[in-house]
Design an enzyme around this catalytic site. Sequence first.
Site, PDB file in Angstrom:
ATOM      1  CB  CYS A 179      34.585  39.286  48.082  1.00 36.10           C
ATOM      2  SG  CYS A 179      33.458  40.711  48.009  1.00 36.10           S
TER       3      CYS A 179
ATOM      4  CG  HIS B  98      37.988  43.677  49.370  1.00 29.68           C
ATOM      5  ND1 HIS B  98      38.646  42.634  48.916  1.00 29.68           N
ATOM      6  CD2 HIS B  98      36.613  43.418  49.685  1.00 29.68           C
ATOM      7  CE1 HIS B  98      37.414  41.621  48.556  1.00 29.68           C
ATOM      8  NE2 HIS B  98      36.341  42.285  49.332  1.00 29.68           N
TER       9      HIS B  98
ATOM     10  CB  CYS C 184      31.703  37.491  53.898  1.00 32.12           C
ATOM     11  SG  CYS C 184      32.366  38.941  54.108  1.00 32.12           S
TER      12      CYS C 184
END
Length: 385
Positions: free
Chosen positions: A89, A341, A371
């Site tokens: 991510c 996202h 994260c």
Amino acid sequence: MAEAYIVGAVRTPVGRRGGGLAAAHPADLGAHVLRALLERTGADPAAVEDVVFGCLDTVGPQAGDIARTSWLAAGLPDHVPGVTVDRQCGSSQQAVHFAAQAVLSGTQDLVVAGGTQNMSQVPIGYASRQAAVPLGLDQGPFAGSAGWRARYGDQPVSQFHGAEMVAEQWGLDRERLEEFALTSHRRAVRAIDEGRFAAETVRYGDVVHDEGPRRDTSAAKMAALPPLAAGGRLTAALASQVSDGAAALLLASERAVRDHGLTPRARMHHLSVRGEDPIRMLTAPIPATAHALKRAGLTIDDIDLVEINEAFAPVVLAWLRETGADPERVNVNGGAIALGHPLGATGARLMTTLLHELERTGGRYGLQTMCEGGGQANVTIIERL
């Protein structure tokens, strides 16, 4: 001492799954922000020395080094190379780090960093699943590793499991998590209505605004949703949205700023990345932030604005508890729960939003963290000029 400056930052609106960007080739999303970035900064495309993009699940339309493909799809000079980064991510935040480090080292003067992702076309985890099946392997990147099993046993490696672990450890009940998620939507809707994102976004076709924020959501609607796992706290409302989008920034040295007549908007004050427990997975932003602040000689009270990715509501709430940050300075325009996202693009999207919000409010320092798979977290601190 060498400096690395942000001279431009743009993004597409974030499209929801199956929404207005779903049919767009991810290279075309990347190309769109690249053209806009160069037009807005006035930089000479021929002077760019590298393009560093984040992207996950690099199969199908996202395969073949999407950074290079995006640049060429934009009609930009052949001699400029590109490289694609996967730090899960945090991929495009890491792309910004690599670009800044190239400038800080003195080996390059003008570098583009960003990311692109179309999750409508390539679902999360698709690459590992598709690769495993024809080879007769168990699905998942860890299956079959004797070393991994010796160290971590058969514990589930899942972001959903990690999020439940975080909620349990920090005593975060569902009502508190839903309150946080509702705030994310309300802040994002306010930001859209007040035009806070107007300067940073470039429309793509008919898509002008982020598609994720839900104006009609409520505490009652969230409370009615079933948990993702039996007996769990988490629901779909408490997780980031599956999304499509792209973002790009231009990093420049002092020499490039001078030679090309560019306008520095912020300087890279600190760059770092840290790891933690890969099973709990989502808590690395906590020690990573402590490490970054110490290295930068700052405290959390020195930070005017924070962008921390809302992968799941427990991630941000645990981080707030441990850092003592003021919630009114954190994700002030909403986060991924509302805005979405698009995995490989989110890091650059957060940085773009952070820069523009610092400029809007007159803040000095902005901190970004998120994260990442494997229990990792990047931290970037920028100083507005």
